[in-house]
Scaffold this motif. Structure first.
Motif, short mmCIF file in Angstrom:
data_model
loop_
_atom_site.label_atom_id
_atom_site.label_comp_id
_atom_site.label_asym_id
_atom_site.label_seq_id
_atom_site.Cartn_x
_atom_site.Cartn_y
_atom_site.Cartn_z
N HIS A 261 -109.62 62.59 -14.51
CA HIS A 261 -109.95 62.40 -15.93
C HIS A 261 -110.63 61.05 -16.19
CE1 HIS A 261 -107.02 65.60 -16.67
NE2 HIS A 261 -106.24 64.92 -15.76
N GLN A 262 -111.43 61.06 -17.30
CA GLN A 262 -112.07 60.11 -17.70
C GLN A 262 -113.41 59.99 -16.91
OE1 GLN A 262 -109.05 57.01 -17.88
NE2 GLN A 262 -109.57 57.03 -20.20
N HIS A 263 -113.63 59.06 -16.00
CA HIS A 263 -114.84 58.77 -15.41
C HIS A 263 -114.65 58.23 -14.04
CE1 HIS A 263 -114.59 54.58 -16.37
NE2 HIS A 263 -114.27 55.00 -17.94
N ALA A 264 -115.84 58.18 -12.96
CA ALA A 264 -115.79 57.32 -11.87
C ALA A 264 -115.74 56.04 -12.10
CB ALA A 264 -116.96 57.87 -10.98
N PHE A 265 -115.16 55.25 -11.38
CA PHE A 265 -115.25 53.63 -11.31
C PHE A 265 -115.07 53.08 -10.11
CE2 PHE A 265 -110.80 55.06 -11.56
CZ PHE A 265 -110.04 54.29 -11.06
N THR A 266 -115.19 51.64 -9.97
CA THR A 266 -115.22 50.85 -9.16
C THR A 266 -114.19 49.84 -9.03
OG1 THR A 266 -116.74 49.24 -9.66
CG2 THR A 266 -117.66 51.10 -8.26
N ASP A 267 -113.99 49.13 -8.17
CA ASP A 267 -112.62 48.00 -8.18
C ASP A 267 -111.36 48.90 -8.34
OD1 ASP A 267 -111.49 45.53 -8.20
OD2 ASP A 267 -111.71 45.14 -10.28
N ALA A 268 -111.07 49.40 -7.45
CA ALA A 268 -109.68 50.11 -7.26
C ALA A 268 -108.63 48.99 -7.35
CB ALA A 268 -109.59 51.25 -5.96
N GLU A 269 -108.90 48.00 -6.45
CA GLU A 269 -108.04 47.05 -6.13
C GLU A 269 -107.51 46.45 -7.56
OE1 GLU A 269 -108.61 44.65 -2.31
OE2 GLU A 269 -110.35 45.20 -3.17
N GLY A 270 -108.48 46.14 -8.50
CA GLY A 270 -108.24 45.62 -9.86
C GLY A 270 -107.41 46.23 -10.61
N ARG A 271 -107.75 47.71 -10.55
CA ARG A 271 -107.05 48.89 -11.61
C ARG A 271 -105.74 48.93 -10.93
NH1 ARG A 271 -105.68 50.17 -15.91
NH2 ARG A 271 -105.22 52.55 -16.47
N VAL A 272 -105.46 48.80 -9.67
CA VAL A 272 -104.19 48.88 -9.10
C VAL A 272 -103.25 47.63 -9.48
CG1 VAL A 272 -102.66 48.67 -6.88
CG2 VAL A 272 -104.62 50.33 -7.14
N GLY A 273 -103.89 46.41 -9.61
CA GLY A 273 -103.02 45.46 -9.94
C GLY A 273 -102.76 45.49 -11.23
N GLU A 274 -103.69 45.92 -12.34
CA GLU A 274 -103.42 46.26 -13.62
C GLU A 274 -102.04 46.91 -13.94
OE1 GLU A 274 -108.02 45.83 -15.37
OE2 GLU A 274 -106.99 47.65 -15.27
N LEU A 275 -102.13 48.36 -13.35
CA LEU A 275 -101.21 49.11 -13.49
C LEU A 275 -99.76 48.71 -12.86
CD1 LEU A 275 -103.09 52.42 -12.53
CD2 LEU A 275 -101.95 52.06 -14.55
N ILE A 276 -99.74 47.99 -11.73
CA ILE A 276 -98.40 47.43 -11.26
C ILE A 276 -97.94 46.24 -12.18
CG2 ILE A 276 -97.66 45.81 -9.47
CD1 ILE A 276 -99.29 47.31 -7.64
N ALA A 277 -98.75 45.55 -12.92
CA ALA A 277 -98.51 44.34 -13.79
C ALA A 277 -98.01 45.22 -15.07
CB ALA A 277 -99.57 43.72 -14.21
N HIS A 278 -98.47 46.20 -15.48
CA HIS A 278 -98.05 47.10 -16.70
C HIS A 278 -96.56 47.59 -16.32
CE1 HIS A 278 -97.77 50.20 -19.62
NE2 HIS A 278 -97.65 51.01 -18.75
N HIS A 279 -96.27 47.98 -15.39
CA HIS A 279 -94.88 48.58 -15.22
C HIS A 279 -93.99 47.37 -14.93
CE1 HIS A 279 -95.84 52.83 -15.30
NE2 HIS A 279 -96.75 52.64 -14.54
N GLU A 280 -94.49 46.45 -14.44
CA GLU A 280 -93.72 45.23 -14.16
C GLU A 280 -93.25 44.82 -15.76
OE1 GLU A 280 -95.54 42.55 -11.67
OE2 GLU A 280 -94.81 43.35 -9.77
N GLU A 281 -94.31 44.69 -16.63
CA GLU A 281 -93.93 44.17 -17.68
C GLU A 281 -92.97 45.10 -18.57
OE1 GLU A 281 -96.31 42.81 -22.06
OE2 GLU A 281 -97.39 43.94 -20.38
N ARG A 282 -93.20 46.39 -18.57
CA ARG A 282 -92.55 47.50 -18.88
C ARG A 282 -90.91 47.28 -18.57
NH1 ARG A 282 -93.58 53.89 -20.18
NH2 ARG A 282 -93.28 53.63 -22.20
N LEU A 283 -90.94 47.07 -17.38
CA LEU A 283 -89.30 46.83 -16.78
C LEU A 283 -88.59 46.00 -17.34
CD1 LEU A 283 -90.09 48.13 -12.99
CD2 LEU A 283 -88.57 49.28 -14.50
N SER A 284 -89.48 44.60 -17.49
CA SER A 284 -88.92 43.39 -18.00
C SER A 284 -88.30 43.77 -19.58
CB SER A 284 -89.87 42.47 -17.87
OG SER A 284 -89.45 41.42 -18.60
N LYS A 285 -89.23 44.58 -20.18
CA LYS A 285 -88.92 44.70 -21.92
C LYS A 285 -87.68 45.63 -21.77
CE LYS A 285 -93.32 44.07 -23.70
NZ LYS A 285 -94.46 44.80 -24.40
#
Length: 351
Positions: A261-285
């Protein structure tokens, strides 16, 4: 009908196949050229317009549907697997999927629809859903309408996809990576070939490209809910599975990601970091919300969604409760939440 086809170079194409009445808009079905003929990665939703778009897209890539050699399914959801039976009927192509999702397909095809309503009613009752939410389900069950699950016409796969397997695609190096979380049998597919556009991929070009399905998307957090199975008494941890899978993809560090879905992209490591941080924040809330004991339904109502709870459609509330439970199970497994003894419906509190 306009067909959006993108040449990603190196014998890789994407076809935007529409999903009717869905804000996602379309599924990016990828076509991979091999020495034995083209292979599709996913197929799109089972709908006449979607089928016509897929056929036109394959044609725009220089092939006929009859030329298709095989289909690799990243996961069983109907916007990925829906047209597989039509593809197989038109081409004789094999259909491959991870065994865990093949089991879901088999169960969906064989299940009595009313049984899923019974399961949903039991789950929502245990979650503490209010009577006005349960009543329509009870009325549907009494009327024998049942719950019609999408994807019943999709093909039963005839091949498995084994984790770590270098797939039998002559002339290509495509390796399967098991990435459970969004579904129990979700797979990403790593094209272990140097990126054909080093000017955009840079030094990372040798790390190849990753067909990521729904596991890793550039601007969307994929739904992580329960692995629904009326017969399964095991308490699974889909969010834990997803976070583990994300870390493995991050370590892989492909030069480019080709998602569904959406479009091709680079920086998989950066996106992984964003998603992990998102779920950590959600669990904290969530842990903060559980300072006040709540049922699963109360927790879902109190969580942050992309719109206020009173504007979330009826069916989407069931999906939200499933996602809330996936996060709650993660908190319980980590020792950060527990069930209040003797509570009925079950009530949870922070530890």
């Amino acid at each position: 009908m306009t067909t959006q086809v993108t040449d990603h170079r190196g014998g890789v194409w994407s076809i935007a196949v529409p999903i009717p009445d869905n804000p996602l808009g379309h599924t990016l079905v990828h076509l991979l050229e091999t020495d034995r003929g083209p292979v599709l990665i996913d197929t799109g939703w089972d709908d006449p317009d979607s089928w016509d778009t897929l056929v036109a897209g394959v044609t725009a890539c220089g092939y006929a549907v009859a030329d298709l050699h095989g289909v690799l399914i990243t996961h069983h959801h109907p916007d990925h697997h829906g047209l597989s039976a039509k593809v197989r009927e038109a081409s004789g192509a094999w259909i491959a999927m991870h065994a865990a999702d093949t089991a879901v397909v088999r169960r969906t095809r064989e299940a009595e629809p009313g049984r899923w309503l019974d399961y949903l009613l039991a789950k929502l009752t245990a979650a503490g859903a209010p009577e006005d939410h349960l009543t329509p389900l009870r009325e549907a069950r009494t009327a024998g309408r049942g719950r019609r699950l999408p994807g019943r016409r999709a093909a039963l796969p005839d091949r498995g996809i084994e984790p770590g397997e270098l797939l039998d695609l002559p002339g290509r190096r495509l390796r399967a990576l098991w990435t459970p979380g969004h579904t129990p049998g979700h797979v990403c597919l790593h094209l272990e070939e140097r990126h054909p556009a080093p000017e955009t991929a840079g030094a990372a070009g040798g790390r190849g490209r990753l067909f990521s399905g729904d596991h890793l998307l550039p601007g969307i957090t994929p739904h992580i809910g329960l692995y629904e199975d009326p017969d399964d008494r095991e308490s699974t941890d889909p969010l834990g599975d997803y976070l583990d899978s994300l870390e493995r993809v991050g370590r892989l560090a492909p030069a480019e990601v080709l998602p569904a879905h959406q479009h091709a992209f680079t920086d998989a490591e950066g996106r992984v970091g964003e998603l992990i941080a998102h779920h950590e924040e959600r669990l904290s809330k969530l842990r903060a919300l559980l300072r006040e004991p709540r049922t699963l339904w109360q927790l879902a109502v109190a969580m942050e969604w992309n719109r206020p709870w009173d504007r979330i459609p009826y069916g989407s509330r069931n999906i939200a409760v499933s996602e809330a439970e996936a996060h709650l199970r993660r908190l319980v497994k980590l020792g950060h939440a527990e069930r209040v003894p003797g509570s009925d419906p079950a009530t949870y509190r922070a530890v």
